[in-house]
Scaffold this active site. Structure first.
Site, PDB file in Angstrom:
ATOM      1  CG  ASP A 129      -2.051  -1.017   1.060  1.00 25.59           C
ATOM      2  OD1 ASP A 129      -2.676  -1.045  -0.017  1.00 25.59           O
ATOM      3  OD2 ASP A 129      -2.288  -1.788   2.005  1.00 25.59           O
ATOM      4  CG  ASP A 189      -8.083  -3.420  -2.970  1.00 18.55           C
ATOM      5  OD1 ASP A 189      -8.498  -4.411  -3.598  1.00 18.55           O
ATOM      6  OD2 ASP A 189      -8.563  -3.068  -1.878  1.00 18.55           O
ATOM      7  CB  THR A 249     -14.647 -12.048  -2.327  1.00 17.58           C
ATOM      8  OG1 THR A 249     -14.727 -10.652  -2.024  1.00 17.58           O
ATOM      9  CG2 THR A 249     -15.460 -12.816  -1.285  1.00 17.58           C
ATOM     10  NE  ARG A 261     -12.666   0.151  -0.371  1.00 17.76           N
ATOM     11  CZ  ARG A 261     -13.086  -0.551   0.676  1.00 17.76           C
ATOM     12  NH1 ARG A 261     -14.355  -0.466   1.055  1.00 17.76           N
ATOM     13  NH2 ARG A 261     -12.269  -1.319   1.356  1.00 17.76           N
ATOM     14  CD1 TRP A 265     -10.262  -1.300  -4.448  1.00 16.73           C
ATOM     15  CD2 TRP A 265      -9.728   0.862  -4.680  1.00 16.73           C
ATOM     16  NE1 TRP A 265     -10.248  -0.731  -3.191  1.00 16.73           N
ATOM     17  CE2 TRP A 265      -9.922   0.591  -3.298  1.00 16.73           C
ATOM     18  CE3 TRP A 265      -9.387   2.159  -5.072  1.00 16.73           C
ATOM     19  CZ2 TRP A 265      -9.786   1.575  -2.316  1.00 16.73           C
ATOM     20  CZ3 TRP A 265      -9.253   3.144  -4.093  1.00 16.73           C
ATOM     21  CH2 TRP A 265      -9.448   2.849  -2.740  1.00 16.73           C
TER      22      TRP A 265
END
Length: 405
Positions: A129, A189, A249, A261, A265
């Protein structure tokens, strides 16, 4: 004659005072006046309510270990996280964006303070991240501070992120947890963190970051999408063969659902990848997933999706403001590349919806957030239908992008 002139002069003075007050109120209602305070007798416009919400960002105590992430309305507590948390960069980034919207130096000063706390993350190789943490903070700051230190931090963070890349798989590893079930998990993401790599090449002229980002995007494009152009959340790869082991998931309602979401992304990530590469296949995927999202039968009229498009509890299911804002921001940019008015219309609809009292937190709430009704992690039953900082961040980004148009 003297009395008549006196009356005329008095009338002009009254008109002048009225004009000054009108201008003052106009400025206040547009959130430009720093001294605007809450007044129960004064009706609030949406913009003045936003100005009050922005002020809560200034009032929140600076603390390097307590980045505000979300707010739990049940126990009335703010969830505070350290810089290592994936959401830390959104708070500093939101302050930079509020500064850009308002021009008020106090927001810039506060943004600099919070951004500085994230610098040590440039060495954190235990997470994918880096883009969320470092680029949302230092990247936004670089727009306003042409600071070589900021540039060095971005490049060093890109070097650290690159250590998580596996050549055989062609992807950056997302998580280190869950080793009992996953070998090499990659989540959708992760596309958002490629912006850091692309920018690191622009800053350093080292093309390796750009090349790595392209390989990851290509692997994601090849494996992550279903025939209807929705995306799985998690792909797990075999570390020996490099093949996909499973498509599942972690935060959606089930393995085959369209977690809202996650779709956001994907749309944002591939639109951004097109910006840096001009590769038409990235643009086509962004358009295809955007069309899936905005034309979905379960998308509510106001454009704010349920947290998962396939939740069987719809319409009695939580919305996700963050998914709407992430998508709306992407579609402003996608409109610029395609001139497809459908995308711009969606972005404007979402911004108008979010700028309503249905979603903006009331003035009485003394917490450093703007919007309610984002949804976090269903698997942990946490942060569902709450104010979450990344919802605010992408709301502000959408407002800025529409303003730039």
């Amino acid at each position: 004659m003297i009395k008549s002139n006196y009356r005329i002069q008095s009338s002009k003075i009254i008109q002048f005072i009225f004009c000054v007050l009108t201008i003052y109120l106009f400025i206040s209602c547009n959130g430009k006046n720093k001294s605007y305070e809450e007044n129960n007798d004064q009706p609030l416009t949406i913009d003045s309510l936003l100005a009050l919400r922005y002020q809560q960002f200034l009032k929140y105590q600076v603390d390097s270990t307590a980045f505000p992430r979300s707010y739990n309305p049940k126990n009335k507590t703010i969830k505070k996280v350290p810089s290592s948390n994936w959401t830390s960069g959104f708070y500093a980034g939101a302050l930079w964006q509020i500064f850009e919207l308002t021009g008020e130096e106090t927001f810039k000063k506060k943004a600099e303070e919070w951004t500085a706390f994230i610098e040590k993350e440039k060495f954190n190789d235990r997470t994918h991240d880096m883009g969320f943490k470092v680029f949302c903070s230092f990247g936004n700051g670089l727009k306003h501070n042409n600071d070589n230190d900021y540039k060095d931090i971005i490049v060093k963070s890109a070097q650290t992120l690159s250590t998580r890349f596996d050549e055989k798989i062609g992807s950056i590893r997302s998580w280190d947890f869950g080793k009992e079930k996953w070998q090499f998990p990659v989540i959708i993401d992760n596309m958002m963190n490629l912006e850091l790599l692309f920018e690191a090449t622009k800053i350093s002229k080292d093309s390796s970051f750009h090349k790595l980002a392209v390989i990851h995007a290509n692997t994601t494009l090849k494996n992550h999408f279903r025939p209807d152009h929705s995306t799985w959340h998690v792909l797990d790869y075999d570390t020996i063969s490099g093949d996909v082991r499973m498509r599942v998931t972690h935060q959606g309602i089930n393995d085959d659902s369209a977690w809202a979401r996650g779709q956001a992304w994907a749309i944002n990530g591939f639109t951004m990848a097109y910006r840096y590469t001009r590769d038409p296949k990235y643009l086509e995927q962004a358009k295809a997933t955007a069309n899936f999202f905005i034309n979905h039968k379960n998308l509510p009229e106001d454009g704010i999706p349920y947290w998962d498009f396939d939740d069987p509890a719809i319409p009695n299911s939580p919305r996700d403001v963050s998914a709407a804002a992430i998508t709306a921001s992407a579609l402003v940019e996608l409109y610029e590349y395609t001139q497809d008015q459908t995308y711009l219309n969606y972005s404007k609809k979402v911004l108008n919806s979010l700028r309503s009292t249905n979603y903006i937190l009331p003035k009485e709430m003394k917490i450093p957030f703007i919007l309610d009704h984002s949804s976090g992690d269903y698997s942990q039953k946490s942060e569902m239908d709450e104010p979450i900082i990344y919802g605010d961040y992408y709301f502000l980004q959408t407002a800025l992008r529409l303003k730039d148009l």
